[in-house]
Design an enzyme around this catalytic site. Structure first.
Site, mmCIF file in Angstrom:
data_model
loop_
_atom_site.group_PDB
_atom_site.id
_atom_site.type_symbol
_atom_site.label_atom_id
_atom_site.label_comp_id
_atom_site.label_asym_id
_atom_site.label_seq_id
_atom_site.Cartn_x
_atom_site.Cartn_y
_atom_site.Cartn_z
ATOM 1 N N HIS A 20 0.832 -1.199 0.000
ATOM 2 C CA HIS A 20 0.000 0.000 0.000
ATOM 3 C C HIS A 20 0.871 1.255 0.000
ATOM 4 O O HIS A 20 1.776 1.381 0.809
ATOM 5 C CB HIS A 20 -0.928 -0.016 1.213
ATOM 6 C CG HIS A 20 -1.932 1.074 1.209
ATOM 7 N ND1 HIS A 20 -2.292 1.739 2.343
ATOM 8 C CD2 HIS A 20 -2.660 1.632 0.201
ATOM 9 C CE1 HIS A 20 -3.204 2.652 2.053
ATOM 10 N NE2 HIS A 20 -3.436 2.605 0.751
ATOM 11 N N ASP A 28 7.875 8.101 -20.513
ATOM 12 C CA ASP A 28 8.226 8.190 -21.925
ATOM 13 C C ASP A 28 9.698 7.838 -22.106
ATOM 14 O O ASP A 28 10.407 7.542 -21.137
ATOM 15 C CB ASP A 28 7.887 9.580 -22.480
ATOM 16 C CG ASP A 28 8.603 10.720 -21.765
ATOM 17 O OD1 ASP A 28 9.730 10.528 -21.258
ATOM 18 O OD2 ASP A 28 8.036 11.828 -21.724
ATOM 19 N N HIS A 106 7.481 19.391 -13.159
ATOM 20 C CA HIS A 106 8.281 18.329 -13.774
ATOM 21 C C HIS A 106 9.568 18.087 -12.983
ATOM 22 O O HIS A 106 9.999 16.939 -12.831
ATOM 23 C CB HIS A 106 8.590 18.674 -15.232
ATOM 24 C CG HIS A 106 9.215 17.552 -16.002
ATOM 25 N ND1 HIS A 106 8.614 16.323 -16.146
ATOM 26 C CD2 HIS A 106 10.394 17.478 -16.670
ATOM 27 C CE1 HIS A 106 9.397 15.532 -16.870
ATOM 28 N NE2 HIS A 106 10.483 16.208 -17.196
ATOM 29 N N TYR A 128 6.072 14.962 -21.615
ATOM 30 C CA TYR A 128 5.467 14.774 -20.291
ATOM 31 C C TYR A 128 4.546 13.558 -20.211
ATOM 32 O O TYR A 128 3.594 13.541 -19.434
ATOM 33 C CB TYR A 128 4.748 16.049 -19.840
ATOM 34 C CG TYR A 128 5.663 17.240 -19.862
ATOM 35 C CD1 TYR A 128 6.639 17.400 -18.892
ATOM 36 C CD2 TYR A 128 5.591 18.181 -20.890
ATOM 37 C CE1 TYR A 128 7.515 18.479 -18.929
ATOM 38 C CE2 TYR A 128 6.463 19.264 -20.932
ATOM 39 C CZ TYR A 128 7.419 19.403 -19.946
ATOM 40 O OH TYR A 128 8.290 20.464 -19.984
ATOM 41 N N ALA A 129 4.837 12.537 -20.978
ATOM 42 C CA ALA A 129 4.056 11.293 -20.951
ATOM 43 C C ALA A 129 4.595 10.407 -19.836
ATOM 44 O O ALA A 129 5.252 9.392 -20.071
ATOM 45 C CB ALA A 129 4.120 10.595 -22.303
ATOM 46 N N ASN A 130 4.330 10.834 -18.610
ATOM 47 C CA ASN A 130 4.855 10.164 -17.428
ATOM 48 C C ASN A 130 3.793 10.162 -16.336
ATOM 49 O O ASN A 130 3.042 11.128 -16.195
ATOM 50 C CB ASN A 130 6.086 10.912 -16.889
ATOM 51 C CG ASN A 130 7.123 11.176 -17.954
ATOM 52 O OD1 ASN A 130 7.666 10.260 -18.545
ATOM 53 N ND2 ASN A 130 7.393 12.450 -18.214
#
Length: 139
Positions: A20, A28, A106, A128-130
């Protein structure tokens, strides 16, 4: 042979060990990965596999309580941002919970990856594909 959806042994092992609030990152191709954090590199070439493909498979095996995004995705990659939120909403409905989404800079996102159990690198080549996924519990 494993019968489930997730066939990658390294990803499967990380997900099975999550407790948990433990975190994993799906990123990316360009996100810097801390040296001390486990790196699972799925990238084959630009765009393969996509960020959303990796997210979709990982979350079929992982209970997600919350997600952290870089705030820059909202303006710099709005199409992916909308698709990501839709996927998280659908996942929450499937899991029977609401997945909370928070945004950080970021720079803070990159620093937070040091606290993750693993970083799973996709072949995505859009900005920013994170996402940092925080594990929930199934009970």
């Amino acid at each position: 042979m494993k019968k489930g959806v997730l066939l990658n042994a390294d990803v499967s092992a990380v997900v099975s060990r999550l407790g948990h609030t433990d975190q994993i990152v799906i990123c990316d191709a360009g996100l810097p990965i801390p040296a001390a954090t486990q790196r699972i590199d799925l990238a084959l070439t630009q765009g393969v596999p996509t960020f959303l493909q990796v997210l979709g498979v990982v979350t079929q095996e992982m209970q997600v309580e919350s997600a952290i995004l870089a705030e820059e995705i909202v303006k710099q990659n709005p199409q992916l941002h909308r698709a990501l939120l839709a996927q998280l909403t659908e996942l929450g409905q499937h899991q029977g919970n609401t997945i909370s989404v928070s945004y950080i800079s970021h720079s803070a996102f990159k620093a937070q990856t040091e606290h993750s159990r693993a970083v799973i690198r996709s072949g995505e080549c859009s900005p920013y594909a994170n996402v940092i996924l925080c594990a929930g519990v199934t009970f």
